[in-house]
Design a protein around this motif. Sequence first.
Motif, mmCIF file in Angstrom:
data_model
loop_
_atom_site.group_PDB
_atom_site.id
_atom_site.type_symbol
_atom_site.label_atom_id
_atom_site.label_comp_id
_atom_site.label_asym_id
_atom_site.label_seq_id
_atom_site.Cartn_x
_atom_site.Cartn_y
_atom_site.Cartn_z
ATOM 1 N N ILE A 107 0.860 -1.184 0.000
ATOM 2 C CA ILE A 107 0.000 0.000 0.000
ATOM 3 C C ILE A 107 0.900 1.238 0.000
ATOM 4 O O ILE A 107 2.069 1.181 0.416
ATOM 5 N N ARG A 140 -3.069 3.387 9.429
ATOM 6 C CA ARG A 140 -3.302 2.772 8.117
ATOM 7 C C ARG A 140 -2.432 1.521 7.956
ATOM 8 O O ARG A 140 -2.867 0.527 7.361
ATOM 9 N N LYS A 164 -4.196 2.181 -2.657
ATOM 10 C CA LYS A 164 -4.956 1.643 -1.525
ATOM 11 C C LYS A 164 -4.713 0.147 -1.305
ATOM 12 O O LYS A 164 -5.103 -0.392 -0.278
ATOM 13 N N GLU A 186 -2.023 8.466 -1.517
ATOM 14 C CA GLU A 186 -1.708 7.198 -0.863
ATOM 15 C C GLU A 186 -2.829 6.164 -1.025
ATOM 16 O O GLU A 186 -2.570 4.959 -1.027
ATOM 17 N N GLU A 187 -4.072 6.630 -1.177
ATOM 18 C CA GLU A 187 -5.204 5.707 -1.311
ATOM 19 C C GLU A 187 -5.756 5.680 -2.737
ATOM 20 O O GLU A 187 -6.920 5.335 -2.954
ATOM 21 N N SER A 203 3.158 4.224 4.571
ATOM 22 C CA SER A 203 2.077 5.181 4.775
ATOM 23 C C SER A 203 2.542 6.327 5.662
ATOM 24 O O SER A 203 3.497 6.187 6.431
#
Length: 292
Positions: free
Chosen positions: A60, A262, A97, A130-131, A257
């Motif tokens: 991720i 997260r 994500k 990041e997502e 992250s």
Amino acid sequence: MSNISLIIEERATNIGNFMVGRLLPFRQKRSVGPFVFIDHMGPVKMSARENMEVLPHPHIGLSTLTFLFEGAIMHRDSIGSEIEIKPGAVNWMTAGKGVVHSERSPEYLRYTDKSLHGLQIWVALPKALEETEPSFTHIPAEEIPIWEEDGVQYKLIAGEALGKKSPVPVYSSLYFIEIKSKEAKHLSIGDKLYGESALYILDGSISSEGNEYEPKHILIAKDAKLCEFGIKANTTVYIFGGEVFPEERYIDWNFVSSSKERLAKAKADWIAQKFPKVSGETEFVPYPNWKK
């Protein structure tokens, strides 16, 4: 005064059935610009009974960059990508994500003697991305900018620098440059770089301010604008770096992250096998030290 603030030596690390040289992160230097992880794979010779077998594993919050000097890897991921990477090309996978991928020796090489040599790199994503949805891009070797100046060959593998731009779809201001010279030269390129900068010596050696540095070392510059050094004959180096993100990045296993919460969720999701699957794959890499 020296412009080198830190010298990092390659450290042997086991990644399953494969030994690599870990370059980043390092306890005194967790990242260089957006670059948070670099492994030097090989060079390794494998017999007809040996193969690269990196089982499906998750990521991720980052993009992975795979760049080979020798050999081949078959990449498969949960987006549906299935492509072989060969020397000089770039595999750029953005996890966002969440994505899962495997890396194996191609089928046609599995029963022959083979070799593998290259770099595996993680680039952190800007916080706002990041997502993002996961994606994958393969850039053939012939599309990577290559040019020569004063007998020195340059290749801009990713990012933007030295008046060139790579087609690799990066998400922040960065550069990853290969420099090769068959003859001894003096290089001064600092006025064309920005952010944090580091130099990795693959082959040969370089000299800086009266000191000589050998292969398998990363030199971290105090100031990218002062990037000036002597390169010996038959030397290959990689200069990488870029603008630093305002937020710290945390790493837990294969996850990156700006949020520790997260990372904890990604860990729990992988243990519960809630990540997307790679088509045709049934095995997976368990979270370290976790027993089902």
